[in-house]
Every structure is written in C-alpha cells, then in structure tokens.
Design an enzyme around this catalytic site. Sequence first.
Site, PDB file in Angstrom:
ATOM      1  CG  HIS A   1      -2.005   3.505   2.558  1.00 45.64           C
ATOM      2  ND1 HIS A   1      -0.767   3.688   3.117  1.00 45.64           N
ATOM      3  CD2 HIS A   1      -1.847   2.533   1.620  1.00 45.64           C
ATOM      4  CE1 HIS A   1       0.112   2.896   2.528  1.00 45.64           C
ATOM      5  NE2 HIS A   1      -0.521   2.183   1.619  1.00 45.64           N
TER       6      HIS A   1
ATOM      7  CB  SER B   1      -0.247   4.216  -0.863  1.00 46.12           C
ATOM      8  OG  SER B   1       0.128   3.438  -1.964  1.00 46.12           O
TER       9      SER B   1
ATOM     10  CE  LYS C   1       0.240  -0.748   3.764  1.00 39.05           C
ATOM     11  NZ  LYS C   1      -0.579  -1.132   2.622  1.00 39.05           N
TER      12      LYS C   1
HETATM   13  C1  LIG Z   1      -0.450  -2.391   1.839  1.00 38.77           C
HETATM   14  C2  LIG Z   1      -1.719  -2.667   1.147  1.00 38.77           C
HETATM   15  C3  LIG Z   1      -2.252  -3.959   1.100  1.00 38.77           C
HETATM   16  C4  LIG Z   1      -1.504  -5.129   1.649  1.00 38.77           C
HETATM   17  O1  LIG Z   1      -1.606  -5.177   3.026  1.00 38.77           O
HETATM   18  P1  LIG Z   1      -0.648  -6.154   3.846  1.00 38.77           P
HETATM   19  O2  LIG Z   1      -1.327  -6.278   5.155  1.00 38.77           O
HETATM   20  O3  LIG Z   1       0.675  -5.464   3.936  1.00 38.77           O
HETATM   21  O4  LIG Z   1      -0.583  -7.423   3.106  1.00 38.77           O
HETATM   22  C5  LIG Z   1      -3.473  -4.142   0.500  1.00 38.77           C
HETATM   23  N1  LIG Z   1      -4.144  -3.118  -0.057  1.00 38.77           N
HETATM   24  C6  LIG Z   1      -3.658  -1.862  -0.053  1.00 38.77           C
HETATM   25  C7  LIG Z   1      -4.451  -0.771  -0.669  1.00 38.77           C
HETATM   26  C8  LIG Z   1      -2.428  -1.591   0.546  1.00 38.77           C
HETATM   27  O5  LIG Z   1      -1.938  -0.359   0.549  1.00 38.77           O
END
Ligand SMILES: *Cc1c(COP(=O)(O)O)cnc(C)c1O
Length: 396
Positions: free
Chosen positions: A214, A186, A244
Amino acid sequence: MGSKVLEKYLSENLENLKSRGLYSVIDTLEGANGPLIAINGRQLINLSSNNYLGLATDPRVVEATISATRLYGAGAGAVRTINGTLGIHDELETKLADFKHTEAALTFQSGFNCNMGAIAAVMDKNDAILSDELNHASIIDGCRLSGASVIRYGHSDMQDLRTKAEDAKNSGKYNKIMVITDGVFSMDGDIAKLPEIVEIAEELDLITYVDDAHGSGVLGGGAGTVAHFGLSDRIDFQIGTLSKAIGVVGGYVAGTRQLVDWLKVRARPFLFSTAMTPGAAGGCLEALRILSESKELNDTLWQNGRYLKKKLKELGFDIGKSETPITPCIIGDESKAQKFSRELYLEGVYAKALVFPTVPSGTARIRNMPTAAHSIDMLDQALGVYEKAGKRMGII
Ligand SMILES: *Cc1c(COP(=O)(O)O)cnc(C)c1O
C-alpha cells in the site's frame, strides 16, 4: 453424487456462517473498477478500490497491455525457469529495480505469491521471524510456510519489538532472525516506523523485510515507504504488488543481485507457477513509465486524500490515525458499521465495512480509498451522502 463427508462439512459450516451474518455476498461490477462503478444497474461512487492512481483504467496502461499481448502472446507459456522468461519480464524487472533504487528485482504472479515464495526461500525451522501483529494475511501464511518460529510483536510497538528481538537473539536458539512489517497498514492507513526498525535490526543483525503493497506509488513520491524514509540501501527485502497503485497484477521483490539470484532457485511460486502474462508485464511497464515521468497522479491522490479526510473530520466522523490517503471512518459496533455501509450503498456510495476478524472487535469501520481518478465533485457528492446517512443513523 460426491463425498457425503464433504457435503456435510460444507453445508454445516456454510449454514453456521450465514446464521451469524458472517457470510458476505460478493458484488459483481458491470464494467471497470474506476472512480464510478455499476452494480445491479446502479451507478455508485467507488471508495473501495486499491486503484490509487487510477492506472487500472488508464487508457495508456490498457493500450500497453494490448500491445504487449500482440507482441508476446496471451500467456508466457511456461514457468520462468523453463522458458517462460520473456524479454518483457526482464525489462520490467530492470525498471522495478530502478523504481526501488535497488540492484535487482524479481517478479511473481501476485503479491500474495511473492510472500509465499520469498520468506520460505531464506527462512527455515532453525530461524525466527518477528512479525507485526497487524501484518497482511499473505505475510502470516508465508511465515508459517517457512517453518520458522513466529514471534508476534504489538502493532508498531518498538519497545516490544526490541525486547522480543533481544530475547530471541540471546536465546541462542536461532540461526537467523528476520523482522517483517507492512510498509503501510491498510486498515488504519498508518506507516511502519521503519527508521526505528532499521536501527534495532542493525544493532542485532536482523534481516529486514518490508511489504510495501500500500506504500508503493503512494509514499516517497511513488517509490514507496522505504524511499520515503531514505532507507533504500538498509532494507534487505522490499516487497511490492503491481495490483494496487500500479493498477495491473503481479508482485515483486527488490533487493541485492545476490538475493534475487537466490530467489530464482528457491522461491517456489517462481519455480513452479507460470510466469505473469506478457500483457500484465507490458501494462506494469507503462504504469511505471507514467509514474517516473510525472508526479501529477501522486499529487492528485494526496490532494484527494487530504480533502476527504478534512471534510469527514469536519462532519464529525472518527477518521482514526491515518497518515496516508486511506481514510477509515471508525464506527465501532459491527452491525452498525454494516448497516451504515448499506445506507451509503443505497444512496450511491460504495464503501465497504470492515469488521472483526479483519479489524479488532469493536473497531468496525468503513474504509474509504480515494484515488487520483476521483474528481472533487465526486468526493463532494459522496460527502453529502455521508452527512445525510451519518445524521440519520446518529453517528455524527
Ligand atoms: C494486497 C496485499 C498483498 C497481496 O497482493 P496481491 O498482489 O493482491 O496478491 C500482499 N501484502 C500486502 C501488505 C497487501 O496489502
């Protein structure tokens, strides 16, 4: 009164962070996290959310969360394994398995929780985990929690992965060896080299674990990074988040029926934390329905991403090596990046600076997250601000 030891600890450490400019203030949004946001009474073009497809604010998703709440209540009432498994959870898991082209899926309350539960459910102190050095914090914590030996390999460095995997294998010290990677990283928007990872894994019998937080909803027409490479039946764990691109909240593992059966009895956040709310599950179901019926949002996301990248590059910004809509503007110096972000803010663009330790020292950047909900007009306005502030600060 409270503990004196705690009070001293907190005040010293808070003071230390503040004096080094490392204590960041959290902004509060006066309303939804859409393409336009309001903070302190000012409207800003939002380039910092993970709401890739605009589904967090999509009226259909909002309505679905309300209907599911009416039908099933505000809360699930128990952990999944007691009696918190509601019809809507089963429905969502069936839909997620479809979406990921796997036999089964299991949901968690968040992506973070999912990594806390899934890794430790299969790995222990007699095992080793090969982990990309830029993996997400929840993967790092999940690995630690498992007690396995963690072997970091250079970011997307396949030679380094191969060497370390062979060494681990030949040492004879480990029962099982796993390789874990983000699907899309990300901070730079680059994609993991999954075909090569799978090749190494199959040669050495490594367990494969891809966290596609992502990538889901973004790559592979929406199905994610693993589908993008056509590897759906060759990755053991596909992790996703529902917070997301899907726009709600929650996490999941997609894999074989057998894997899911095991996680149901060994993944501790699944066993000991109350199930995701029915409203969230209903919203996710609607988001998945929208995604499976039309590629329109996915196409708009990519068009917007390409447009923003092309224009920022033309202006003379260093946009790094992104292969996805995530568009960094690499500034380098930490305080300059912070100042640039502040200038953008004052002129109506919300784009956060990412600095050390979130990214390597000397590579501070502004990270732009265009979404399907932005209009070209909004992006043009943001680009106008970028140009003005960039020239003023001598960045371009
Ligand atoms: C955002 C993210 C998470 C966490 O996800 P949430 O649902 O916000 O707890 C886990 N792994 C990666 C790679 C992320 O980018």
